[in-house]
Design an enzyme around this catalytic site. Structure first.
Site, PDB file in Angstrom:
ATOM      1  N   GLU A 125       0.847  -1.200   0.000  1.00 43.95           N
ATOM      2  CA  GLU A 125       0.000   0.000   0.000  1.00 43.95           C
ATOM      3  C   GLU A 125       0.874   1.239   0.000  1.00 43.95           C
ATOM      4  O   GLU A 125       2.071   1.167   0.328  1.00 43.95           O
ATOM      5  CB  GLU A 125      -0.927  -0.001   1.224  1.00 43.95           C
ATOM      6  CG  GLU A 125      -2.102  -0.953   1.047  1.00 43.95           C
ATOM      7  CD  GLU A 125      -3.116  -0.880   2.173  1.00 43.95           C
ATOM      8  OE1 GLU A 125      -2.812  -0.306   3.230  1.00 43.95           O
ATOM      9  OE2 GLU A 125      -4.215  -1.418   1.988  1.00 43.95           O
ATOM     10  N   HIS A 241      -9.706  10.129   3.542  1.00 44.33           N
ATOM     11  CA  HIS A 241      -9.328   9.177   2.503  1.00 44.33           C
ATOM     12  C   HIS A 241      -9.514   9.872   1.169  1.00 44.33           C
ATOM     13  O   HIS A 241     -10.563  10.467   0.909  1.00 44.33           O
ATOM     14  CB  HIS A 241     -10.170   7.900   2.563  1.00 44.33           C
ATOM     15  CG  HIS A 241      -9.563   6.785   1.767  1.00 44.33           C
ATOM     16  ND1 HIS A 241      -9.569   6.768   0.406  1.00 44.33           N
ATOM     17  CD2 HIS A 241      -8.885   5.685   2.152  1.00 44.33           C
ATOM     18  CE1 HIS A 241      -8.927   5.694  -0.024  1.00 44.33           C
ATOM     19  NE2 HIS A 241      -8.506   5.013   1.018  1.00 44.33           N
ATOM     20  N   ARG A 291      -1.295   9.944   1.947  1.00 48.47           N
ATOM     21  CA  ARG A 291      -2.732  10.170   1.800  1.00 48.47           C
ATOM     22  C   ARG A 291      -3.127  11.640   1.778  1.00 48.47           C
ATOM     23  O   ARG A 291      -3.960  12.052   0.970  1.00 48.47           O
ATOM     24  CB  ARG A 291      -3.471   9.547   2.996  1.00 48.47           C
ATOM     25  CG  ARG A 291      -3.828   8.151   2.743  1.00 48.47           C
ATOM     26  CD  ARG A 291      -4.751   7.616   3.787  1.00 48.47           C
ATOM     27  NE  ARG A 291      -5.028   6.244   3.378  1.00 48.47           N
ATOM     28  CZ  ARG A 291      -5.602   5.351   4.125  1.00 48.47           C
ATOM     29  NH1 ARG A 291      -5.978   5.651   5.355  1.00 48.47           N
ATOM     30  NH2 ARG A 291      -5.833   4.147   3.683  1.00 48.47           N
ATOM     31  N   HIS A 350     -11.949   9.775   7.228  1.00 54.50           N
ATOM     32  CA  HIS A 350     -11.737   8.332   7.219  1.00 54.50           C
ATOM     33  C   HIS A 350     -11.222   7.798   8.545  1.00 54.50           C
ATOM     34  O   HIS A 350     -11.626   6.740   9.001  1.00 54.50           O
ATOM     35  CB  HIS A 350     -10.731   8.029   6.106  1.00 54.50           C
ATOM     36  CG  HIS A 350     -10.485   6.574   5.880  1.00 54.50           C
ATOM     37  ND1 HIS A 350     -11.497   5.678   5.662  1.00 54.50           N
ATOM     38  CD2 HIS A 350      -9.328   5.856   5.841  1.00 54.50           C
ATOM     39  CE1 HIS A 350     -10.982   4.473   5.495  1.00 54.50           C
ATOM     40  NE2 HIS A 350      -9.680   4.550   5.611  1.00 54.50           N
ATOM     41  N   ARG A 385      -1.974   8.801   9.874  1.00 53.11           N
ATOM     42  CA  ARG A 385      -1.851   7.343  10.013  1.00 53.11           C
ATOM     43  C   ARG A 385      -1.332   6.717   8.721  1.00 53.11           C
ATOM     44  O   ARG A 385      -1.781   7.058   7.625  1.00 53.11           O
ATOM     45  CB  ARG A 385      -3.232   6.756  10.329  1.00 53.11           C
ATOM     46  CG  ARG A 385      -3.263   5.260  10.370  1.00 53.11           C
ATOM     47  CD  ARG A 385      -4.696   4.768  10.372  1.00 53.11           C
ATOM     48  NE  ARG A 385      -5.344   5.023   9.109  1.00 53.11           N
ATOM     49  CZ  ARG A 385      -6.046   4.112   8.434  1.00 53.11           C
ATOM     50  NH1 ARG A 385      -6.199   2.906   8.907  1.00 53.11           N
ATOM     51  NH2 ARG A 385      -6.609   4.419   7.286  1.00 53.11           N
TER      52      ARG A 385
HETATM   53  C1  LIG Z   1     -14.225   1.804   4.804  1.00 51.41           C
HETATM   54  C2  LIG Z   1     -13.060   1.631   5.742  1.00 51.41           C
HETATM   55  C3  LIG Z   1     -11.948   0.896   5.345  1.00 51.41           C
HETATM   56  C4  LIG Z   1     -10.871   0.723   6.217  1.00 51.41           C
HETATM   57  N1  LIG Z   1      -9.809  -0.058   5.836  1.00 51.41           N
HETATM   58  C5  LIG Z   1      -8.822  -0.318   6.728  1.00 51.41           C
HETATM   59  C6  LIG Z   1      -7.767  -1.237   6.415  1.00 51.41           C
HETATM   60  O1  LIG Z   1      -7.732  -1.829   5.349  1.00 51.41           O
HETATM   61  N2  LIG Z   1      -6.808  -1.446   7.355  1.00 51.41           N
HETATM   62  C7  LIG Z   1      -6.816  -0.816   8.569  1.00 51.41           C
HETATM   63  O2  LIG Z   1      -5.911  -1.043   9.388  1.00 51.41           O
HETATM   64  N3  LIG Z   1      -7.817   0.048   8.883  1.00 51.41           N
HETATM   65  C8  LIG Z   1      -8.812   0.289   8.019  1.00 51.41           C
HETATM   66  N4  LIG Z   1      -9.825   1.146   8.358  1.00 51.41           N
HETATM   67  C9  LIG Z   1      -9.834   1.734   9.704  1.00 51.41           C
HETATM   68  C10 LIG Z   1     -10.215   0.654  10.697  1.00 51.41           C
HETATM   69  O3  LIG Z   1     -11.267  -0.122  10.147  1.00 51.41           O
HETATM   70  C11 LIG Z   1     -10.686   1.243  12.013  1.00 51.41           C
HETATM   71  O4  LIG Z   1      -9.792   2.219  12.453  1.00 51.41           O
HETATM   72  C12 LIG Z   1     -10.740   0.138  13.054  1.00 51.41           C
HETATM   73  O5  LIG Z   1     -11.543  -0.921  12.593  1.00 51.41           O
HETATM   74  C13 LIG Z   1     -11.298   0.675  14.362  1.00 51.41           C
HETATM   75  O6  LIG Z   1     -11.528  -0.419  15.210  1.00 51.41           O
HETATM   76  P1  LIG Z   1     -12.132  -0.161  16.641  1.00 51.41           P
HETATM   77  O7  LIG Z   1     -12.318  -1.503  17.268  1.00 51.41           O
HETATM   78  O8  LIG Z   1     -11.335   0.837  17.345  1.00 51.41           O
HETATM   79  O9  LIG Z   1     -13.561   0.527  16.356  1.00 51.41           O
HETATM   80  P2  LIG Z   1     -14.808   0.059  15.493  1.00 51.41           P
HETATM   81  O10 LIG Z   1     -14.515  -1.111  14.650  1.00 51.41           O
HETATM   82  O11 LIG Z   1     -15.316   1.272  14.820  1.00 51.41           O
HETATM   83  O12 LIG Z   1     -15.838  -0.419  16.595  1.00 51.41           O
HETATM   84  C14 LIG Z   1     -16.425   0.478  17.501  1.00 51.41           C
HETATM   85  C15 LIG Z   1     -17.464  -0.284  18.297  1.00 51.41           C
HETATM   86  O13 LIG Z   1     -17.968   0.510  19.343  1.00 51.41           O
HETATM   87  C16 LIG Z   1     -19.386   0.417  19.381  1.00 51.41           C
HETATM   88  N5  LIG Z   1     -19.883   1.638  20.027  1.00 51.41           N
HETATM   89  C17 LIG Z   1     -19.597   2.923  19.695  1.00 51.41           C
HETATM   90  N6  LIG Z   1     -20.216   3.774  20.527  1.00 51.41           N
HETATM   91  C18 LIG Z   1     -20.903   3.021  21.416  1.00 51.41           C
HETATM   92  C19 LIG Z   1     -21.751   3.314  22.513  1.00 51.41           C
HETATM   93  N7  LIG Z   1     -22.047   4.583  22.891  1.00 51.41           N
HETATM   94  N8  LIG Z   1     -22.300   2.289  23.214  1.00 51.41           N
HETATM   95  C20 LIG Z   1     -22.054   1.011  22.860  1.00 51.41           C
HETATM   96  N9  LIG Z   1     -21.274   0.662  21.801  1.00 51.41           N
HETATM   97  C21 LIG Z   1     -20.698   1.657  21.102  1.00 51.41           C
HETATM   98  C22 LIG Z   1     -19.758   0.247  17.905  1.00 51.41           C
HETATM   99  O14 LIG Z   1     -21.043  -0.265  17.727  1.00 51.41           O
HETATM  100  C23 LIG Z   1     -18.663  -0.737  17.486  1.00 51.41           C
HETATM  101  O15 LIG Z   1     -18.978  -2.042  17.881  1.00 51.41           O
HETATM  102  C24 LIG Z   1     -10.905   1.324   7.499  1.00 51.41           C
HETATM  103  C25 LIG Z   1     -12.021   2.062   7.891  1.00 51.41           C
HETATM  104  C26 LIG Z   1     -13.096   2.218   7.025  1.00 51.41           C
HETATM  105  C27 LIG Z   1     -14.290   3.006   7.469  1.00 51.41           C
END
Ligand SMILES: Cc1cc2nc3c(=O)[nH]c(=O)nc-3n(C[C@H](O)[C@H](O)[C@H](O)COP(=O)(O)OP(=O)(O)OC[C@H]3O[C@@H](n4cnc5c(N)ncnc54)[C@H](O)[C@@H]3O)c2cc1C
Length: 562
Positions: A125, A241, A291, A350, A385
């Protein structure tokens, strides 16, 4: 005569847990699994575990697991992307622990793509000096990895999964957290008590009108921590993004489909309406430039009315198309054929590098509170990032948080008296939607990809006005118990409004351009190495709490200069 009695909410108390984890993305699931067999209450606001960004991730997970790679090389690339603001020791942890954690995940059977000989396939990437992106299902990494982790959680009896549970506020007594107040679709207001609470609530992309983030990314953890006075960091750094697909028929607030960076890694080019390849004029690495450089170049073409399109025809007409089933489906759903035509793109919010300030173990400034994943600001990403480092962050810091909690024996403490909040009734639905839309437009237009001091100042005033309008709604209390959707919608607006004010304040205070933070009035970095910015809700002063929403220039200036 009918007497209408005001509705009085009641509070139920859930069985005590050893640890509460809020969020079921990569960070929350990894943390909960690593804590087994300790008793964990895992709360998530969606009806199943699949909410949040994790399931949407396409490209993959970056780590130095290839024969020619090293954590040091991965760290060096991460630091270059971070534009002098990364915390080197956190980056060292991310890349060293990251390679070890990813190898463990591969060895435990996670469904990553392999070649015919059974070797793990490594993608490349932008801004990575090596092929080091481990992926699953081609470009459906998040979906596959998330499902695999969620299945593991379902098989772990010590994890009590509570879905459709909206975490509303941290419960704090004697300067330490002792639980969470949540609203459940089944059961209403519920007090969850535990001596250790982990926020894994993801990012804040829904702050912006154009975003790739799903509807769950509403800065809930950031706002909950802010209200409890917890220290926050790096809030001004929001990564856009460059290549989100512009679908003119999509609903307001719908996440924009992302056309993964890996496409440009495989040779897709960016062209304007005249089909002129424009990135070659902007950066020596052309489409593989960092980016923020690519995003700003596209933004400028759009502002100048020249259009911006991703040309992936060569990929999609050939054998490489098989690696991008998600992209093909996204284009098809929006009515495009990527093998025959160029696809309109625009930058979209993003990833939030900023969040709740956390140390190497995910500890926050509040006793008993940990944070990991996108909600955290550990310093690993600096001002920008590096692609595919965020799933890795969830994996690494989910482990570290769990190990830190497991090494402690924390006393439970009784919860304080709790005042349940008033929730506007169903009659306020349109007003809430209208204010959410205004907030998102304000953030995209005035606090987006290119920023300017006087516009940020104006934006702070707009935030103060919005805050006044929001607090007026608070009095439109419903007559009936609120529905889960009423509470969630209202809670998310409050959280977005607070987070938006804080991001704007942080952006206005950083008088330089660095990484993802670009100031037209301060176009250069002040020095090679930047200084991280930490703040708390107190820095906002009365700005966003003013009921009337009227703030004069002097009080805004005080907030800005504090
Ligand atoms: C389209 C897209 C593509 C991406 N591609 C990549 C990639 O290829 N590689 C990479 O490293 N990163 C990628 N990212 C970024 C990455 O996906 C995220 O940064 C990462 O998944 C975040 O993980 P997390 O567990 O911190 O949060 P999330 O996966 O966002 O999970 C947050 C959780 O908290 C819960 N939640 C939030 N608020 C509350 C509340 N008040 N009460 C109860 N539950 C709550 C939500 O329901 C969810 O379950 C991408 C992001 C997007 C949007």
């Amino acid at each position: 005569m009918t007497i209408i009695r005001p509705f009085r909410p009641t509070l139920r108390v859930a069985a005590d847990a050893e640890i509460i984890v809020v969020g079921s993305g990569m960070a929350g699931l990894v943390t909960a699994l690593r804590l087994a067999p300790r008793n964990v209450a895992l709360l998530t606001k969606t009806p199943s575990l699949t909410g949040g960004s994790t399931a949407w991730a396409q490209g993959g997970i970056a780590a130095a697991v290839g024969a020619d790679d090293s954590p040091q090389d991965h760290a060096a690339d991460t630091m270059v992307a971070g534009a002098g603001l990364n915390d080197p020791s956190a980056v060292d942890l991310l890349t060293r622990d990251g390679a070890a954690r990813l190898r463990e995940l591969i060895a435990s059977g996670a469904p990553f793509d392999r070649d015919a000989a059974g070797e793990i396939l490594l993608g490349r990437e932008a801004a990575h000096g090596q092929r080091r992106i481990v992926h699953a299902g081609g470009d459906a990494t998040g979906r596959h990895v998330h499902r695999w982790l969620a299945d593991a959680v379902a098989e772990t009896p010590s994890i009590d999964v509570q879905t459709s549970a909206f975490a509303w506020q941290l419960v704090v007594k004697n300067d330490r957290v002792c639980g969470i107040l949540a609203y459940h679709a089944q059961g209403g207001w519920t007090l969850h008590r535990a001596p250790s609470v982990v926020l894994a609530t993801g990012g804040s992309g829904q702050l912006f009108q154009r975003t790739t983030n799903p509807v769950e990314s509403t800065a809930d953890g950031l706002a909950m921590a802010a209200r409890a006075g917890v220290e926050l960091a790096d809030l001004e750094f929001v990564q856009f993004h460059p290549t989100a697909l512009v679908d003119a028929t999509a609903a307001d607030g719908a996440p924009m489909p992302l056309l993964t960076e890996a496409l440009r890694g495989e040779g897709a080019t960016l062209v304007d309406s005249a089909r002129r390849r424009f990135m070659v004029d902007e950066h020596p690495d052309a489409e593989l430039a960092p980016r923020d450089v690519v995003a700003r170049a596209i933004w400028q073409r759009l502002v100048d009315g020249k259009g911006a399109f991703l040309d992936m025809r060569a990929i999609m007409a050939g054998a490489a198309a098989a690696h991008f089933p998600t992209v093909q489906a996204l284009c098809r759903d929006a009515g495009f054929d990527p093998a025959r035509e160029v696809i309109p793109v625009a930058p979209a919010a993003h990833y939030h590098m900023g969040g709740v300030a956390a140390d190497d173990s995910g500890r926050t400034s509040l006793d008993g509170l940990w944070v990991c994943g996108e909600a955290a600001a550990t310093g690993v990403h600096g001002a920008n990032r590096l692609a595919s480092n965020s799933l890795l962050e969830g994996l690494v810091f989910g482990h570290r948080v769990a190990d830190d909690i497991a090494a402690k024996t924390l006393p439970s403490s009784a919860a304080p008296e709790i005042t349940l909040p008033d929730i506007p009734g169903a009659g306020a639905v349109d007003a809430i939607a209208g204010l959410t839309g205004r907030l998102r437009a304000l953030m995209y237009e005035k606090v987006g990809l290119r920023r300017d001091g006087s516009v940020l100042h104006e934006a702070l005033r707009d935030h103060a006005n919005l805050a006044g309008r929001i607090s007026e709604l608070e009095h439109q209390k419903g007559q009936n118990p609120p529905s889960f959707d009423d509470v969630r919608r209202w809670g998310e607006l409050r959280n977005l409004a607070l987070a938006g004010g804080l991001v704007t304040l942080a952006a206005s205070r950083r008088r330089e351009s660095r990484g993802a933070h670009n100031r037209i009035d301060f176009p250069q970095p002040v020095s090679a190495n930047g200084v991280r910015q930490f703040l708390t809700v107190e820095d906002l002063g009365e700005l966003v709490s003013d009921r009337e929403g009227r703030r004069d220039d002097a009080s805004i200036a005080t907030a800005l200069s504090a």
